[in-house]
Design a protein around this motif. Structure first.
Motif, PDB file in Angstrom:
ATOM      1  N   GLU A 200     -78.873 -26.015 -10.814  1.00 25.79           N
ATOM      2  CA  GLU A 200     -78.435 -24.839 -10.060  1.00 25.79           C
ATOM      3  C   GLU A 200     -76.960 -24.551 -10.301  1.00 25.79           C
ATOM      4  OE1 GLU A 200     -79.516 -25.448  -6.008  1.00 25.79           O
ATOM      5  OE2 GLU A 200     -81.660 -25.504  -6.505  1.00 25.79           O
ATOM      6  N   LEU A 201     -76.591 -23.348  -9.962  1.00 24.35           N
ATOM      7  CA  LEU A 201     -75.184 -22.968 -10.097  1.00 24.35           C
ATOM      8  C   LEU A 201     -74.331 -23.932  -9.272  1.00 24.35           C
ATOM      9  CD1 LEU A 201     -73.542 -20.632 -11.399  1.00 24.35           C
ATOM     10  CD2 LEU A 201     -73.619 -19.510  -9.161  1.00 24.35           C
ATOM     11  N   PRO A 202     -73.356 -24.611  -9.904  1.00 24.03           N
ATOM     12  CA  PRO A 202     -72.569 -25.587  -9.138  1.00 24.03           C
ATOM     13  C   PRO A 202     -71.442 -24.934  -8.347  1.00 24.03           C
ATOM     14  CG  PRO A 202     -71.850 -25.582 -11.414  1.00 24.03           C
ATOM     15  CD  PRO A 202     -72.962 -24.562 -11.316  1.00 24.03           C
ATOM     16  N   ALA A 203     -70.929 -25.694  -7.394  1.00 29.18           N
ATOM     17  CA  ALA A 203     -69.749 -25.237  -6.643  1.00 29.18           C
ATOM     18  C   ALA A 203     -68.522 -25.266  -7.556  1.00 29.18           C
ATOM     19  CB  ALA A 203     -69.520 -26.149  -5.441  1.00 29.18           C
ATOM     20  N   ALA A 204     -68.440 -26.303  -8.389  1.00 27.63           N
ATOM     21  CA  ALA A 204     -67.203 -26.483  -9.177  1.00 27.63           C
ATOM     22  C   ALA A 204     -67.467 -27.274 -10.438  1.00 27.63           C
ATOM     23  CB  ALA A 204     -66.156 -27.218  -8.333  1.00 27.63           C
ATOM     24  N   VAL A 205     -66.534 -27.115 -11.365  1.00 29.57           N
ATOM     25  CA  VAL A 205     -66.432 -27.992 -12.527  1.00 29.57           C
ATOM     26  C   VAL A 205     -65.150 -28.781 -12.338  1.00 29.57           C
ATOM     27  CG1 VAL A 205     -66.077 -28.116 -15.020  1.00 29.57           C
ATOM     28  CG2 VAL A 205     -67.620 -26.397 -14.092  1.00 29.57           C
ATOM     29  N   ILE A 206     -65.211 -30.102 -12.503  1.00 34.32           N
ATOM     30  CA  ILE A 206     -63.989 -30.903 -12.406  1.00 34.32           C
ATOM     31  C   ILE A 206     -63.662 -31.476 -13.774  1.00 34.32           C
ATOM     32  CG2 ILE A 206     -65.254 -32.983 -11.569  1.00 34.32           C
ATOM     33  CD1 ILE A 206     -62.609 -33.591  -9.938  1.00 34.32           C
ATOM     34  N   VAL A 207     -62.400 -31.350 -14.171  1.00 35.04           N
ATOM     35  CA  VAL A 207     -62.002 -31.787 -15.511  1.00 35.04           C
ATOM     36  C   VAL A 207     -60.597 -32.376 -15.484  1.00 35.04           C
ATOM     37  CG1 VAL A 207     -61.045 -29.534 -16.215  1.00 35.04           C
ATOM     38  CG2 VAL A 207     -61.923 -31.083 -17.966  1.00 35.04           C
ATOM     39  N   GLU A 208     -60.402 -33.414 -16.269  1.00 30.70           N
ATOM     40  CA  GLU A 208     -59.036 -33.904 -16.534  1.00 30.70           C
ATOM     41  C   GLU A 208     -58.571 -33.181 -17.800  1.00 30.70           C
ATOM     42  OE1 GLU A 208     -58.240 -38.435 -16.481  1.00 30.70           O
ATOM     43  OE2 GLU A 208     -60.389 -38.218 -16.564  1.00 30.70           O
ATOM     44  N   PRO A 209     -57.518 -32.395 -17.741  1.00 34.02           N
ATOM     45  CA  PRO A 209     -57.052 -31.723 -18.965  1.00 34.02           C
ATOM     46  C   PRO A 209     -56.699 -32.721 -20.060  1.00 34.02           C
ATOM     47  CG  PRO A 209     -56.034 -30.764 -17.037  1.00 34.02           C
ATOM     48  CD  PRO A 209     -56.753 -31.995 -16.563  1.00 34.02           C
ATOM     49  N   LEU A 210     -56.337 -33.908 -19.658  1.00 36.41           N
ATOM     50  CA  LEU A 210     -56.159 -34.999 -20.618  1.00 36.41           C
ATOM     51  C   LEU A 210     -56.845 -36.214 -19.995  1.00 36.41           C
ATOM     52  CD1 LEU A 210     -54.950 -36.472 -23.048  1.00 36.41           C
ATOM     53  CD2 LEU A 210     -52.778 -36.552 -21.869  1.00 36.41           C
ATOM     54  N   GLN A 211     -57.985 -36.591 -20.569  1.00 35.24           N
ATOM     55  CA  GLN A 211     -58.692 -37.776 -20.051  1.00 35.24           C
ATOM     56  C   GLN A 211     -57.853 -39.001 -20.368  1.00 35.24           C
ATOM     57  OE1 GLN A 211     -62.684 -38.363 -21.469  1.00 35.24           O
ATOM     58  NE2 GLN A 211     -63.536 -36.856 -20.069  1.00 35.24           N
ATOM     59  N   MET A 212     -57.435 -39.706 -19.334  1.00 33.10           N
ATOM     60  CA  MET A 212     -56.534 -40.836 -19.553  1.00 33.10           C
ATOM     61  C   MET A 212     -57.316 -42.150 -19.560  1.00 33.10           C
ATOM     62  SD  MET A 212     -53.425 -39.587 -19.906  1.00 33.10           S
ATOM     63  CE  MET A 212     -52.045 -40.414 -19.164  1.00 33.10           C
ATOM     64  N   GLU A 213     -58.024 -42.454 -18.465  1.00 31.02           N
ATOM     65  CA  GLU A 213     -58.816 -43.698 -18.440  1.00 31.02           C
ATOM     66  C   GLU A 213     -59.914 -43.641 -19.501  1.00 31.02           C
ATOM     67  OE1 GLU A 213     -57.925 -46.251 -16.634  1.00 31.02           O
ATOM     68  OE2 GLU A 213     -56.328 -45.089 -15.704  1.00 31.02           O
ATOM     69  N   GLY A 214     -60.400 -42.441 -19.788  1.00 23.13           N
ATOM     70  CA  GLY A 214     -61.502 -42.268 -20.732  1.00 23.13           C
ATOM     71  C   GLY A 214     -61.113 -42.535 -22.182  1.00 23.13           C
ATOM     72  N   GLY A 215     -59.819 -42.687 -22.458  1.00 27.54           N
ATOM     73  CA  GLY A 215     -59.408 -43.014 -23.826  1.00 27.54           C
ATOM     74  C   GLY A 215     -58.432 -42.022 -24.446  1.00 27.54           C
ATOM     75  N   VAL A 216     -57.687 -41.297 -23.606  1.00 26.73           N
ATOM     76  CA  VAL A 216     -56.663 -40.355 -24.077  1.00 26.73           C
ATOM     77  C   VAL A 216     -57.287 -39.248 -24.959  1.00 26.73           C
ATOM     78  CG1 VAL A 216     -54.358 -40.084 -25.122  1.00 26.73           C
ATOM     79  CG2 VAL A 216     -54.964 -42.258 -24.036  1.00 26.73           C
ATOM     80  N   TYR A 217     -58.069 -38.414 -24.321  1.00 32.13           N
ATOM     81  CA  TYR A 217     -58.666 -37.259 -25.009  1.00 32.13           C
ATOM     82  C   TYR A 217     -58.092 -35.986 -24.402  1.00 32.13           C
ATOM     83  CZ  TYR A 217     -62.062 -40.358 -27.195  1.00 32.13           C
ATOM     84  OH  TYR A 217     -62.651 -41.338 -27.934  1.00 32.13           O
ATOM     85  N   GLN A 218     -57.376 -35.261 -25.195  1.00 30.34           N
ATOM     86  CA  GLN A 218     -56.673 -34.066 -24.740  1.00 30.34           C
ATOM     87  C   GLN A 218     -57.539 -32.834 -24.975  1.00 30.34           C
ATOM     88  OE1 GLN A 218     -53.097 -33.478 -24.013  1.00 30.34           O
ATOM     89  NE2 GLN A 218     -53.435 -31.269 -24.009  1.00 30.34           N
ATOM     90  N   ALA A 219     -57.733 -32.041 -23.931  1.00 28.55           N
ATOM     91  CA  ALA A 219     -58.434 -30.765 -24.120  1.00 28.55           C
ATOM     92  C   ALA A 219     -57.455 -29.783 -24.747  1.00 28.55           C
ATOM     93  CB  ALA A 219     -58.913 -30.238 -22.778  1.00 28.55           C
ATOM     94  N   SER A 220     -57.891 -29.071 -25.775  1.00 28.93           N
ATOM     95  CA  SER A 220     -56.979 -28.093 -26.382  1.00 28.93           C
ATOM     96  C   SER A 220     -56.829 -26.902 -25.446  1.00 28.93           C
ATOM     97  CB  SER A 220     -57.544 -27.611 -27.725  1.00 28.93           C
ATOM     98  OG  SER A 220     -58.680 -26.806 -27.497  1.00 28.93           O
ATOM     99  N   ALA A 221     -55.760 -26.134 -25.682  1.00 28.72           N
ATOM    100  CA  ALA A 221     -55.516 -24.939 -24.869  1.00 28.72           C
ATOM    101  C   ALA A 221     -56.711 -23.994 -24.977  1.00 28.72           C
ATOM    102  CB  ALA A 221     -54.236 -24.256 -25.341  1.00 28.72           C
ATOM    103  N   ASP A 222     -57.252 -23.887 -26.175  1.00 27.73           N
ATOM    104  CA  ASP A 222     -58.361 -22.967 -26.393  1.00 27.73           C
ATOM    105  C   ASP A 222     -59.611 -23.422 -25.627  1.00 27.73           C
ATOM    106  OD1 ASP A 222     -59.559 -20.735 -27.709  1.00 27.73           O
ATOM    107  OD2 ASP A 222     -60.694 -22.223 -28.878  1.00 27.73           O
ATOM    108  N   TRP A 223     -59.860 -24.721 -25.640  1.00 26.61           N
ATOM    109  CA  TRP A 223     -61.025 -25.276 -24.937  1.00 26.61           C
ATOM    110  C   TRP A 223     -60.908 -25.011 -23.440  1.00 26.61           C
ATOM    111  CZ3 TRP A 223     -62.370 -28.734 -21.161  1.00 26.61           C
ATOM    112  CH2 TRP A 223     -63.663 -29.254 -21.199  1.00 26.61           C
ATOM    113  N   LEU A 224     -59.702 -25.223 -22.891  1.00 25.19           N
ATOM    114  CA  LEU A 224     -59.505 -24.983 -21.449  1.00 25.19           C
ATOM    115  C   LEU A 224     -59.679 -23.508 -21.113  1.00 25.19           C
ATOM    116  CD1 LEU A 224     -56.493 -27.309 -20.558  1.00 25.19           C
ATOM    117  CD2 LEU A 224     -58.835 -27.501 -19.714  1.00 25.19           C
ATOM    118  N   ARG A 225     -59.216 -22.636 -22.023  1.00 29.73           N
ATOM    119  CA  ARG A 225     -59.376 -21.197 -21.764  1.00 29.73           C
ATOM    120  C   ARG A 225     -60.856 -20.820 -21.763  1.00 29.73           C
ATOM    121  NH1 ARG A 225     -54.140 -20.624 -24.497  1.00 29.73           N
ATOM    122  NH2 ARG A 225     -55.135 -20.646 -26.529  1.00 29.73           N
TER     123      ARG A 225
END
Ligand code: PMP
Length: 420
Positions: A200-225
């Protein structure tokens, strides 16, 4: 004093807290990036309380304000009261951090831990939308309370916490990070468009713009947009968890800033107090202020001493000297990353600003990373590991690290990584 060794901890403290056992030394004092142990050893700190000490240990300008406040019998606890310390922080946050970035948010104090700011964000999103579901990303980390753990993309931790498979949370694959071959955003679109998915349609999406504990994965500006566009199109709230990536760690105050997006909700903690004092807050668009008094409360939310420190820390973000110096150590760290890859092409480097992820997944994995961590400790450097199998060395010097401290840490890591 109980003596110079760690026996007291071994005897009286729960062994479940195994992460404490990696650094078998008892620390006593700390200044900047230097840690001083009871037995006289000196260490360089490239862990920094997992991003809680972005300004280093006991930073002078903040310490003075704390000392003055204590000397004046400043109020130390002010539950449900207006206080001068809280007012100063709200003004400093708005004037020095939010307004210069064109951001307008209302603050809800949570805490004292980051997990509680995430709880507040999830509860608020559910109340504001009247929906239950949350989309989260695999590899993401949001805390250890049941609500925050339920959106943490680490199956092992969720199973241990008994929140595995909670039907309200849908994990979006995020293998190899947002720039990896899997298009997480197209996947979200498909899930929502396909009525047979049962999602179903969720209330929210939660994201770390830079996953730190997950292994330092940076979302690009384009991906976030793209993520912002999809969430806006469907009326889903976008929560950015800046608890570890925020407060200047990536070079800008918030990691999402570079993309120009405006999240609906932002969680902040760790370095927001500037001094390692507990403070956590949830920032949200003014229109989302749907709570009634008492709907998200707690005895220790909003620590007065943390407000005093956080006010001084926020002011740094208008100090031209502080801002001018920020890129210098970051450049040095990036050069070191490039040097590692040039010497050892199987090492993968990620990160931005003052976070460097050294991924040994193709170069011995978690076992090798642990050896490097141990070598570093033996040579006076504290670093932590992250990633699915702890295969990524997470290098987090303070933003205010001196050239000598930085050179020491880099030298130890270079010797550990390039010697064999
Ligand atoms: N979110 C992120 C991104 C974090 O890194 C952390 C802590 N590592 C948390 C939430 C939880 O914060 P705390 O440990 O203060 O509860």
């Amino acid at each position: 004093p109980e003596g110079p060794d760690v026996a007291v901890f071994e005897r009286y403290e729960s062994h479940v807290r195994s992460y404490c056992r990696k650094f078998p030394v008892v620390f006593e004092r700390a200044k900047g990036a230097r840690l001083y142990a009871e037995d006289g050893r000196v260490f360089t700190d490239f862990f920094c309380g997992a991003g809680s000490l972005n300004y280093g240990h006991n930073p002078g300008p903040i310490k003075e304000r704390i000392a003055d406040y204590l000397a004046s019998d400043g109020m130390m606890h002010g539950l449900d009261m207006y206080t001068v310390a809280k007012r100063s922080f709200l003004v400093a946050l708005t004037e020095h951090i939010l307004r210069p970035r064109g951001l307008e948010y209302t603050a809800q104090f949570s805490g004292p831990t980051g997990a509680d700011a995430v709880e507040a964000a999830l509860k608020l999103a559910r109340k504001a939308t009247g929906r239950r579901g949350i989309f989260a990303f695999s590899g993401g980390y949001h805390g250890m309370t049941r609500g925050s753990l339920a959106v943490t993309g680490n199956g092992r931790a969720r199973r241990a916490g008994g929140v595995h498979g909670q039907d309200e949370v849908t994990f979006i694959p995020y293998e190899d990070g947002p720039q990896g071959p899997f298009d997480s955003i197209a996947f979200i679109e498909r899930l929502l468009a396909d009525s047979s998915s049962g999602v179903e349609l969720p209330a929210a999406v939660i994201v770390e713009p830079l996953q730190m504990e997950g292994g330092v994965y940076q979302a690009s500006a384009d991906w976030l947009r793209r993520l912002r566009v999809v969430t806006e199109r469907h009326g889903i709230l976008l929560i950015c968890d800046e608890i570890q990536s925020g407060c200047g760690r990536t070079g800008t105050f918030f990691a999402f800033e570079e993309s120009g997006i405006v999240p609906d909700i932002v969680t902040v903690s760790k370095s927001i107090s500037g001094y390692g004092l507990p403070l956590a807050l949830t920032l949200f668009r003014p229109g989302l202020d749907v709570w009634e008094p008492g709907e998200h409360t707690g005895t220790f939310r909003g620590n007065q001493l943390a407000f005093v420190a956080a006010t001084a820390a926020a002011e740094l973000w208008s100090d031209p000297d502080f801002l001018d110096r920020l890129p210098v150590p970051a450049r040095r760290l990036a050069e070191f990353g490039a040097e590692l890859v040039a010497a050892e092409p199987e090492i993968v480097i990620r990160g931005r600003g003052m976070v460097l992820g050294i991924d040994l997944g193709r170069k011995g994995g978690g076992k090798r990373a642990e050896e490097v961590q141990r070598y570093a400790f033996d040579h006076g450097l504290i670093v932590e590991l992250s990633g699915r199998d702890d295969e990524v060395i997470k290098v987090l010097p303070p933003l205010t690290v001196t050239p000598e401290e930085l050179d020491h840490g880099i030298g130890v890591l270079r010797a550990a990584l390039l010697s064999s």
